[in-house]
Scaffold this active site. Sequence first.
Site, PDB file in Angstrom:
ATOM      1  N   TYR A 167      -2.022  -0.328  10.960  1.00 35.90           N
ATOM      2  CA  TYR A 167      -2.162  -1.027   9.672  1.00 35.90           C
ATOM      3  C   TYR A 167      -0.951  -0.727   8.788  1.00 35.90           C
ATOM      4  O   TYR A 167      -0.294  -1.642   8.262  1.00 35.90           O
ATOM      5  CB  TYR A 167      -3.455  -0.601   8.958  1.00 35.90           C
ATOM      6  N   THR A 216       0.824  -1.212   0.000  1.00 33.42           N
ATOM      7  CA  THR A 216       0.000   0.000   0.000  1.00 33.42           C
ATOM      8  C   THR A 216       0.856   1.259   0.000  1.00 33.42           C
ATOM      9  O   THR A 216       2.016   1.239   0.440  1.00 33.42           O
ATOM     10  CB  THR A 216      -0.892  -0.015   1.259  1.00 33.42           C
ATOM     11  N   ASP A 217       0.248   2.354  -0.450  1.00 34.05           N
ATOM     12  CA  ASP A 217       0.940   3.656  -0.378  1.00 34.05           C
ATOM     13  C   ASP A 217       1.028   4.169   1.063  1.00 34.05           C
ATOM     14  O   ASP A 217       1.802   5.072   1.355  1.00 34.05           O
ATOM     15  CB  ASP A 217       0.241   4.694  -1.264  1.00 34.05           C
ATOM     16  N   GLU A 218       0.224   3.576   1.969  1.00 40.71           N
ATOM     17  CA  GLU A 218       0.189   4.096   3.354  1.00 40.71           C
ATOM     18  C   GLU A 218       1.527   3.921   4.072  1.00 40.71           C
ATOM     19  O   GLU A 218       1.752   4.533   5.111  1.00 40.71           O
ATOM     20  CB  GLU A 218      -0.927   3.432   4.149  1.00 40.71           C
ATOM     21  N   LYS A 245       2.003  -3.267   7.375  1.00 37.99           N
ATOM     22  CA  LYS A 245       2.291  -3.486   5.944  1.00 37.99           C
ATOM     23  C   LYS A 245       3.749  -3.115   5.651  1.00 37.99           C
ATOM     24  O   LYS A 245       4.432  -3.805   4.886  1.00 37.99           O
ATOM     25  CB  LYS A 245       1.344  -2.656   5.065  1.00 37.99           C
TER      26      LYS A 245
HETATM   27  P1  NAD Z   1      -9.927  -7.244   1.974  1.00 38.47           P
HETATM   28  O1  NAD Z   1      -9.957  -6.839   3.403  1.00 38.47           O
HETATM   29  O2  NAD Z   1     -11.110  -6.963   1.120  1.00 38.47           O
HETATM   30  O3  NAD Z   1      -9.649  -8.821   1.861  1.00 38.47           O
HETATM   31  C1  NAD Z   1      -8.652  -9.452   2.610  1.00 38.47           C
HETATM   32  C2  NAD Z   1      -8.753 -10.947   2.336  1.00 38.47           C
HETATM   33  O4  NAD Z   1      -7.704 -11.597   3.037  1.00 38.47           O
HETATM   34  C3  NAD Z   1     -10.071 -11.570   2.810  1.00 38.47           C
HETATM   35  O5  NAD Z   1     -10.579 -12.443   1.822  1.00 38.47           O
HETATM   36  C4  NAD Z   1      -9.669 -12.353   4.059  1.00 38.47           C
HETATM   37  O6  NAD Z   1     -10.486 -13.483   4.308  1.00 38.47           O
HETATM   38  C5  NAD Z   1      -8.238 -12.732   3.709  1.00 38.47           C
HETATM   39  N1  NAD Z   1      -7.440 -12.987   4.907  1.00 38.47           N
HETATM   40  C6  NAD Z   1      -7.293 -12.195   5.991  1.00 38.47           C
HETATM   41  N2  NAD Z   1      -6.500 -12.791   6.914  1.00 38.47           N
HETATM   42  C7  NAD Z   1      -6.127 -13.968   6.375  1.00 38.47           C
HETATM   43  C8  NAD Z   1      -5.301 -15.031   6.825  1.00 38.47           C
HETATM   44  N3  NAD Z   1      -4.718 -15.007   8.029  1.00 38.47           N
HETATM   45  N4  NAD Z   1      -5.109 -16.077   6.026  1.00 38.47           N
HETATM   46  C9  NAD Z   1      -5.690 -16.154   4.801  1.00 38.47           C
HETATM   47  N5  NAD Z   1      -6.510 -15.185   4.335  1.00 38.47           N
HETATM   48  C10 NAD Z   1      -6.721 -14.108   5.106  1.00 38.47           C
HETATM   49  O7  NAD Z   1      -8.609  -6.617   1.387  1.00 38.47           O
HETATM   50  P2  NAD Z   1      -8.350  -5.806   0.019  1.00 38.47           P
HETATM   51  O8  NAD Z   1      -8.868  -4.442   0.173  1.00 38.47           O
HETATM   52  O9  NAD Z   1      -8.766  -6.641  -1.107  1.00 38.47           O
HETATM   53  O10 NAD Z   1      -6.747  -5.713   0.058  1.00 38.47           O
HETATM   54  C11 NAD Z   1      -5.953  -6.790  -0.427  1.00 38.47           C
HETATM   55  C12 NAD Z   1      -4.491  -6.433  -0.301  1.00 38.47           C
HETATM   56  O11 NAD Z   1      -4.215  -5.245  -1.023  1.00 38.47           O
HETATM   57  C13 NAD Z   1      -4.023  -6.174   1.137  1.00 38.47           C
HETATM   58  O12 NAD Z   1      -2.741  -6.706   1.302  1.00 38.47           O
HETATM   59  C14 NAD Z   1      -3.983  -4.645   1.241  1.00 38.47           C
HETATM   60  O13 NAD Z   1      -3.033  -4.232   2.184  1.00 38.47           O
HETATM   61  C15 NAD Z   1      -3.582  -4.286  -0.178  1.00 38.47           C
HETATM   62  N6  NAD Z   1      -4.049  -2.963  -0.642  1.00 38.47           N
HETATM   63  C16 NAD Z   1      -5.366  -2.618  -0.543  1.00 38.47           C
HETATM   64  C17 NAD Z   1      -5.782  -1.391  -1.047  1.00 38.47           C
HETATM   65  C18 NAD Z   1      -7.233  -0.973  -0.988  1.00 38.47           C
HETATM   66  O14 NAD Z   1      -7.533   0.173  -1.319  1.00 38.47           O
HETATM   67  N7  NAD Z   1      -8.166  -1.829  -0.642  1.00 38.47           N
HETATM   68  C19 NAD Z   1      -4.850  -0.518  -1.617  1.00 38.47           C
HETATM   69  C20 NAD Z   1      -3.500  -0.909  -1.678  1.00 38.47           C
HETATM   70  C21 NAD Z   1      -3.113  -2.139  -1.191  1.00 38.47           C
HETATM   71  O1  DAU Z   2      -4.215   3.947   0.530  1.00 40.36           O
HETATM   72  C1  DAU Z   2      -4.429   2.578   0.385  1.00 40.36           C
HETATM   73  C2  DAU Z   2      -5.295   2.076   1.509  1.00 40.36           C
HETATM   74  O2  DAU Z   2      -6.624   2.511   1.212  1.00 40.36           O
HETATM   75  C3  DAU Z   2      -5.265   0.565   1.673  1.00 40.36           C
HETATM   76  O3  DAU Z   2      -3.973   0.174   2.004  1.00 40.36           O
HETATM   77  C4  DAU Z   2      -6.259   0.129   2.758  1.00 40.36           C
HETATM   78  O4  DAU Z   2      -6.288  -1.282   2.860  1.00 40.36           O
HETATM   79  C5  DAU Z   2      -7.634   0.619   2.352  1.00 40.36           C
HETATM   80  O5  DAU Z   2      -8.574   0.301   3.351  1.00 40.36           O
HETATM   81  C6  DAU Z   2      -7.599   2.133   2.138  1.00 40.36           C
HETATM   82  O6  DAU Z   2      -7.357   2.806   3.418  1.00 40.36           O
HETATM   83  P1  DAU Z   2      -8.130   4.129   3.784  1.00 40.36           P
HETATM   84  O7  DAU Z   2      -8.065   4.351   5.239  1.00 40.36           O
HETATM   85  O8  DAU Z   2      -7.671   5.267   2.935  1.00 40.36           O
HETATM   86  O9  DAU Z   2      -9.619   3.718   3.294  1.00 40.36           O
HETATM   87  P2  DAU Z   2     -11.053   4.038   3.882  1.00 40.36           P
HETATM   88  O10 DAU Z   2     -12.039   3.669   2.829  1.00 40.36           O
HETATM   89  O11 DAU Z   2     -11.229   3.453   5.236  1.00 40.36           O
HETATM   90  O12 DAU Z   2     -11.037   5.616   4.035  1.00 40.36           O
HETATM   91  C7  DAU Z   2     -10.804   6.476   2.930  1.00 40.36           C
HETATM   92  C8  DAU Z   2     -10.778   7.891   3.455  1.00 40.36           C
HETATM   93  O13 DAU Z   2     -12.108   8.246   3.882  1.00 40.36           O
HETATM   94  C9  DAU Z   2      -9.889   8.092   4.674  1.00 40.36           C
HETATM   95  O14 DAU Z   2      -9.300   9.383   4.603  1.00 40.36           O
HETATM   96  C10 DAU Z   2     -10.862   8.026   5.858  1.00 40.36           C
HETATM   97  C11 DAU Z   2     -12.144   8.579   5.265  1.00 40.36           C
HETATM   98  N1  DAU Z   2     -13.412   8.036   5.794  1.00 40.36           N
HETATM   99  C12 DAU Z   2     -13.541   6.672   5.863  1.00 40.36           C
HETATM  100  C13 DAU Z   2     -14.711   6.098   6.311  1.00 40.36           C
HETATM  101  C14 DAU Z   2     -14.877   4.601   6.403  1.00 40.36           C
HETATM  102  C15 DAU Z   2     -14.455   8.875   6.138  1.00 40.36           C
HETATM  103  O15 DAU Z   2     -14.335  10.102   6.055  1.00 40.36           O
HETATM  104  N2  DAU Z   2     -15.615   8.306   6.575  1.00 40.36           N
HETATM  105  C16 DAU Z   2     -15.788   6.958   6.705  1.00 40.36           C
HETATM  106  O16 DAU Z   2     -16.888   6.523   7.161  1.00 40.36           O
END
Ligand code: NAD
Ligand code: DAU
Length: 357
Positions: free
Chosen positions: A161, A135-137, A165
């Site tokens: 988180y 992630t970019d975080e 990562k």
């Molecule tokens: P998600 O939360 O939707 O899904 C996570 C999945 O991992 C689920 O299916 C869960 O059952 C599985 N999981 C969790 N713990 C596990 C374990 N111990 N063993 C096996 N499976 C397990 O996640 P996502 O949003 O699809 O993100 C996927 C990946 O991409 C993560 O590594 C996250 O850090 C990265 N990522 C997400 C975003 C985003 O915006 N969602 C952005 C950048 C990177």
């Molecule tokens: O940047 C990549 C990340 O993006 C991934 O690594 C994470 O797995 C993914 O969950 C996401 O993290 P964020 O914290 O950015 O996502 P979220 O959707 O929770 O929140 C997006 C932005 O919106 C953040 O600035 C918090 C804000 N927010 C979120 C929620 C759930 C609100 O203002 N209200 C809300 O109810």
Amino acid sequence: MKNVLVTGGAGFIGSNFIRYLLRSEKDIKVVNFDALTYAGNLESLSDIAEDPRYLFAQGNICDEAQVNEALHEHQIDTIVHFAAETHVDRSILGPRQFVETNVLGTFTMLEAARTYWLKEKGQPVEDVRFHHVSTDEVFGSLKPGELAWTEETPYAPNSPYAASKASSDHLVRSYGHTFGLPFTITNCSNNYGPYQFPEKLIPVIILNALEGKPLPVYGDGQQVRDWLHVEDHCEAIHLVLSKGKSGSTYNIGGENQPANLTIVETICDILDEIQPKSEHSPHRNLIKFVTDRPGHDRRYDMDTHKISAELGWHPRHTLKEGLLDTVQWYLSHPDWVSSIRQKQEYQGWMDANYKSR
Ligand code: NAD
Ligand code: DAU
């Protein structure tokens, strides 16, 4: 890339990626290795469940025996590691699970891959790959005027988180450097699109707006994220797997940085337009500013020159079209949504996160 193990394939990005991979590669076996935590949902893969090239193996990335068995049984040559705890707010209320899954789970995956590929099989390193999805975080938060993050930017994670990562990224890199494990890492910005678990910003806003519930905006809503459609992310990972240089990391981002409030307002406007008779129009009236997330990162911005120059990748979706598609997807998948929202775990989380805000 013949036998691919996708960890976390029942989650948001993992399920989209499996679908993408099956569309893009003919001769491939894809094993979805997922523990099915609250975020995992096999209904997200129901359309490809019968594809003979796909199979599901329930397992936990922290369980050495289960991981080893999956690698051996399916003669895995490529691991695409998505499985993680992913919600920043959950990491604030309960950080332990993030360290266990994201740090120890990644460590377990790396050890298993090293043992199977490098010690037991002595496999030529060009035939195997550990791809880590990050992630970019990990880069922290940008101040006004600071330049976008590149692959050289030092890590400065702020939430549990992000720190978990970052730790996992470091472990992956160290396995490459010390043991010669062939790896790639992608650090991607915020994804949106079909099958995103309805506790993240965009689905929360769409679903609350449809029901006329308050739209929770943390703090002043001026935090900036770099939004990318999930299909564009999947395409980038596929390119890195096929053409990326082993030992490299690549930044992936959406090339757009609206404030959270703008995202929320855009969704409201889309709903006003496509549901002109809704009793909740104008949906912007539902916006409610609520207590901010502790330690909330202010601004993200990814420099994606490396992946575009080396691999020719660019995002295809504009945010406007992507958001419209996403709103329409949630409107047309009420069963998928309600099967999650009716679960006690989900309702408990929504109460825990929002009631005291
Ligand atoms: P998600 O939360 O939707 O899904 C996570 C999945 O991992 C689920 O299916 C869960 O059952 C599985 N999981 C969790 N713990 C596990 C374990 N111990 N063993 C096996 N499976 C397990 O996640 P996502 O949003 O699809 O993100 C996927 C990946 O991409 C993560 O590594 C996250 O850090 C990265 N990522 C997400 C975003 C985003 O915006 N969602 C952005 C950048 C990177
Ligand atoms: O940047 C990549 C990340 O993006 C991934 O690594 C994470 O797995 C993914 O969950 C996401 O993290 P964020 O914290 O950015 O996502 P979220 O959707 O929770 O929140 C997006 C932005 O919106 C953040 O600035 C918090 C804000 N927010 C979120 C929620 C759930 C609100 O203002 N209200 C809300 O109810």
